[in-house]
Scaffold this motif. Structure first.
Motif, PDB file in Angstrom:
ATOM      1  N   ASP A  53       5.348 -10.228  13.132  1.00  0.00           N
ATOM      2  CA  ASP A  53       4.506 -11.386  12.813  1.00  0.00           C
ATOM      3  C   ASP A  53       4.718 -11.891  11.388  1.00  0.00           C
ATOM      4  OD1 ASP A  53       3.300  -9.353  11.401  1.00  0.00           O
ATOM      5  OD2 ASP A  53       1.347  -9.505  12.390  1.00  0.00           O
ATOM      6  N   GLY A  54       5.633 -11.252  10.643  1.00  0.00           N
ATOM      7  CA  GLY A  54       5.962 -11.728   9.301  1.00  0.00           C
ATOM      8  C   GLY A  54       5.292 -10.978   8.177  1.00  0.00           C
ATOM      9  N   TYR A  55       4.384 -10.085   8.494  1.00  0.00           N
ATOM     10  CA  TYR A  55       3.600  -9.409   7.467  1.00  0.00           C
ATOM     11  C   TYR A  55       4.225  -8.086   7.046  1.00  0.00           C
ATOM     12  CZ  TYR A  55      -0.355 -12.598   8.070  1.00  0.00           C
ATOM     13  OH  TYR A  55      -1.172 -13.706   8.110  1.00  0.00           O
ATOM     14  N   TRP A  56       3.876  -7.685   5.848  1.00  0.00           N
ATOM     15  CA  TRP A  56       4.007  -6.304   5.399  1.00  0.00           C
ATOM     16  C   TRP A  56       2.578  -5.805   5.156  1.00  0.00           C
ATOM     17  CZ3 TRP A  56       7.830  -9.728   3.883  1.00  0.00           C
ATOM     18  CH2 TRP A  56       9.151  -9.313   4.046  1.00  0.00           C
ATOM     19  N   GLY A  57       2.245  -4.673   5.725  1.00  0.00           N
ATOM     20  CA  GLY A  57       0.920  -4.104   5.517  1.00  0.00           C
ATOM     21  C   GLY A  57      -0.218  -4.896   6.118  1.00  0.00           C
ATOM     22  N   GLY A  58       0.092  -5.899   6.926  1.00  0.00           N
ATOM     23  CA  GLY A  58      -0.954  -6.665   7.601  1.00  0.00           C
ATOM     24  C   GLY A  58      -1.702  -7.646   6.728  1.00  0.00           C
ATOM     25  N   GLU A  59      -1.244  -7.858   5.478  1.00  0.00           N
ATOM     26  CA  GLU A  59      -1.976  -8.723   4.547  1.00  0.00           C
ATOM     27  C   GLU A  59      -1.014  -9.666   3.818  1.00  0.00           C
ATOM     28  OE1 GLU A  59      -5.171  -8.889   4.046  1.00  0.00           O
ATOM     29  OE2 GLU A  59      -5.881  -7.095   5.099  1.00  0.00           O
ATOM     30  N   ALA A  60      -1.501 -10.884   3.527  1.00  0.00           N
ATOM     31  CA  ALA A  60      -0.706 -11.811   2.709  1.00  0.00           C
ATOM     32  C   ALA A  60      -0.709 -11.357   1.250  1.00  0.00           C
ATOM     33  CB  ALA A  60      -1.262 -13.224   2.818  1.00  0.00           C
ATOM     34  N   TYR A  61      -1.895 -11.080   0.726  1.00  0.00           N
ATOM     35  CA  TYR A  61      -2.027 -10.596  -0.653  1.00  0.00           C
ATOM     36  C   TYR A  61      -2.547  -9.166  -0.669  1.00  0.00           C
ATOM     37  CZ  TYR A  61      -3.154 -10.377  -5.614  1.00  0.00           C
ATOM     38  OH  TYR A  61      -3.209 -10.004  -6.933  1.00  0.00           O
ATOM     39  N   GLY A  62      -3.593  -8.903   0.056  1.00  0.00           N
ATOM     40  CA  GLY A  62      -4.168  -7.569   0.117  1.00  0.00           C
ATOM     41  C   GLY A  62      -5.205  -7.358  -0.960  1.00  0.00           C
ATOM     42  N   ILE A  63      -6.010  -6.348  -0.756  1.00  0.00           N
ATOM     43  CA  ILE A  63      -7.005  -6.027  -1.767  1.00  0.00           C
ATOM     44  C   ILE A  63      -6.318  -5.457  -2.991  1.00  0.00           C
ATOM     45  CG2 ILE A  63      -8.794  -5.602  -0.044  1.00  0.00           C
ATOM     46  CD1 ILE A  63      -8.334  -2.595  -0.502  1.00  0.00           C
ATOM     47  N   ASP A  64      -6.923  -5.669  -4.170  1.00  0.00           N
ATOM     48  CA  ASP A  64      -6.347  -5.103  -5.380  1.00  0.00           C
ATOM     49  C   ASP A  64      -6.431  -3.587  -5.287  1.00  0.00           C
ATOM     50  OD1 ASP A  64      -5.063  -5.331  -7.787  1.00  0.00           O
ATOM     51  OD2 ASP A  64      -6.903  -5.310  -8.958  1.00  0.00           O
ATOM     52  N   GLY A  65      -5.305  -2.948  -5.481  1.00  0.00           N
ATOM     53  CA  GLY A  65      -5.244  -1.510  -5.293  1.00  0.00           C
ATOM     54  C   GLY A  65      -4.376  -1.121  -4.108  1.00  0.00           C
ATOM     55  N   ASP A  66      -3.846  -2.129  -3.404  1.00  0.00           N
ATOM     56  CA  ASP A  66      -2.921  -1.873  -2.304  1.00  0.00           C
ATOM     57  C   ASP A  66      -1.755  -2.848  -2.451  1.00  0.00           C
ATOM     58  OD1 ASP A  66      -1.558  -1.432   0.073  1.00  0.00           O
ATOM     59  OD2 ASP A  66      -3.391  -1.101   1.210  1.00  0.00           O
ATOM     60  N   ARG A  67      -0.563  -2.310  -2.696  1.00  0.00           N
ATOM     61  CA  ARG A  67       0.615  -3.157  -2.928  1.00  0.00           C
ATOM     62  C   ARG A  67       1.442  -3.346  -1.664  1.00  0.00           C
ATOM     63  NH1 ARG A  67      -1.991  -4.956  -7.018  1.00  0.00           N
ATOM     64  NH2 ARG A  67      -2.716  -3.265  -8.331  1.00  0.00           N
ATOM     65  N   ARG A  68       0.903  -2.928  -0.529  1.00  0.00           N
ATOM     66  CA  ARG A  68       1.635  -3.053   0.733  1.00  0.00           C
ATOM     67  C   ARG A  68       1.237  -4.366   1.400  1.00  0.00           C
ATOM     68  NH1 ARG A  68      -0.464   2.555   2.982  1.00  0.00           N
ATOM     69  NH2 ARG A  68      -2.339   1.495   2.237  1.00  0.00           N
ATOM     70  N   SER A  69       1.791  -5.447   0.925  1.00  0.00           N
ATOM     71  CA  SER A  69       1.460  -6.766   1.448  1.00  0.00           C
ATOM     72  C   SER A  69       2.672  -7.669   1.297  1.00  0.00           C
ATOM     73  CB  SER A  69       0.264  -7.358   0.693  1.00  0.00           C
ATOM     74  OG  SER A  69       0.620  -7.662  -0.649  1.00  0.00           O
ATOM     75  N   VAL A  70       2.557  -8.870   1.857  1.00  0.00           N
ATOM     76  CA  VAL A  70       3.640  -9.843   1.754  1.00  0.00           C
ATOM     77  C   VAL A  70       3.901 -10.208   0.299  1.00  0.00           C
ATOM     78  CG1 VAL A  70       4.362 -12.179   2.385  1.00  0.00           C
ATOM     79  CG2 VAL A  70       3.163 -10.744   4.056  1.00  0.00           C
ATOM     80  N   MET A  71       2.841 -10.483  -0.433  1.00  0.00           N
ATOM     81  CA  MET A  71       2.977 -10.908  -1.824  1.00  0.00           C
ATOM     82  C   MET A  71       3.808  -9.921  -2.635  1.00  0.00           C
ATOM     83  SD  MET A  71       2.088 -13.114  -4.183  1.00  0.00           S
ATOM     84  CE  MET A  71       1.762 -13.280  -5.934  1.00  0.00           C
ATOM     85  N   TRP A  72       3.433  -8.655  -2.600  1.00  0.00           N
ATOM     86  CA  TRP A  72       4.073  -7.700  -3.495  1.00  0.00           C
ATOM     87  C   TRP A  72       5.415  -7.225  -2.965  1.00  0.00           C
ATOM     88  CZ3 TRP A  72       2.199  -9.068  -7.597  1.00  0.00           C
ATOM     89  CH2 TRP A  72       0.837  -9.347  -7.745  1.00  0.00           C
ATOM     90  N   THR A  73       5.612  -7.274  -1.658  1.00  0.00           N
ATOM     91  CA  THR A  73       6.928  -6.929  -1.133  1.00  0.00           C
ATOM     92  C   THR A  73       7.945  -8.004  -1.494  1.00  0.00           C
ATOM     93  OG1 THR A  73       5.905  -5.730   0.702  1.00  0.00           O
ATOM     94  CG2 THR A  73       8.226  -6.294   0.924  1.00  0.00           C
TER      95      THR A  73
END
Length: 323
Positions: A53-73
């Motif tokens: 579906d295009g995501y990493w970690g299921g989040e576009a940005y994610g909560i602060d404290g979790d770098r497993r997201s689209v933004m940080w990848t």
């Protein structure tokens, strides 16, 4: 072992940048090594973790404290220098374009349209430019960033109703986005974008990249904690690396006001001519891209050496072996 040889034993993402920035290897040699980032090492591993579906970690940005997201990848892949034209990269970016949106709390827009905060839009703009997704979304983000520039020249993720003073963290995030945009569009860049970047850079230069104007002391001790990847967090090495790239694009010599920051960088050089990995910023990650804290860091050593090659080449005289 010679420091450069030690760096060349690292991940392909380090090697190709060493070849380009420290050894001036021919373009075809650099491109061949760079092509490996999408198929080997850390870059390939990050690409493989994307879901259909295009995501990493299921989040576009994610909560602060979790770098497993689209933004940080995407930010990590950009800093690794993955080839935007590689098949696996294009597949990943097409998935993001088609499937990823920010949360409703953050505006609910498609990822490459950005959201509301300056620091986030700076990062998304950098990714948009790097991965070749420039269109109405980029124009929207640039408009917001230019409108949101504060009187002192910088930016702050806090709304203007809450703060009229700039943040080093937010300002550098925006500057990196504007510079990536300029690098992507070249002479077609609107003069207002260049002017905004220069004003933002002046905000940092007036403070020697880390000092308070009032006392001359360091603004935050964490600015001496050099981390890779930096996420949204400001540090002196990240800032110097930006000014190096901006100088190359502008065709200018290093501004003398970066001198104290270069001195600070040199204070952190280890006896063997390397720089240690910093304490990573809080948050869960898919995989560590750098060495353990306190250990010799290929990423910090690469970035520090290319900064010195630009700003103070005489300081590259080093002891004969890496630790």
């Amino acid at each position: 072992m010679d420091v450069t040889d030690w760096l060349l034993e690292s991940d392909p993402a380090v090697r190709w940048q060493v070849m380009r920035d420290l050894l001036d290897e021919p373009d075809d040699v650099v491109a061949a090594e760079r092509s490996r980032v999408a198929t080997e090492g850390s870059g390939a591993r990050l690409l493989s973790l994307q879901t259909a579906d295009g995501y990493w970690g299921g989040e576009a940005y994610g909560i602060d404290g979790d770098r497993r997201s689209v933004m940080w990848t995407l930010q990590s892949l950009r800093r690794l220098g993955v080839d935007p034209a590689a098949d696996t990269t294009r597949t990943a970016i097409d998935r993001v374009v088609e499937g990823v949106r920010f949360s409703e709390h953050d505006g609910g827009r498609p990822f490459f349209d950005g959201e509301v905060e300056a620091c986030v839009n700076g990062g998304v703009l950098a990714a948009s430019a790097y991965f070749g997704v420039l269109g109405d979304g980029a124009d929207r983000m640039i408009g917001l960033l230019l409108d949101g520039q504060l009187d002192d020249g910088g930016w702050n993720c806090e709304p203007i109703e809450e703060s009229v003073r700039s943040s080093f963290d937010s300002t550098l995030c925006v500057l990196e986005g504007l510079l990536a945009y300029e690098a992507a569009v070249g002479d077609a860049t609107d003069a207002a974008v260049v002017d905004a970047r220069h004003r933002g850079e002046e905000y940092l230069l007036e403070r020697n990249l880390y000092r308070r104007r009032s006392t001359g002391g360091i603004v935050r001790e964490r600015y001496e904690n050099f981390i890779f990847p930096p996420y949204w967090v400001y540090d002196v090495l990240r800032s110097l690396d930006h000014f190096r790239e901006a100088s190359l694009i502008d065709g200018t010599e290093p501004d003398p006001r970066v001198g104290p920051a270069v001195d600070l960088l040199l204070e952190h050089r280890r006896d063997g001519g390397t720089w240690a990995a910093g304490d990573p910023w809080n948050g869960a990650v898919f995989l560590a891209l750098d060495a353990a804290p306190g250990e010799p860091s290929p990423w910090n050593t690469l970035r520090a050496r290319r900064v010195l090659r630009w700003a103070r080449p005489d300081a590259l005289d080093e002891l004969p072996s890496a630790e």
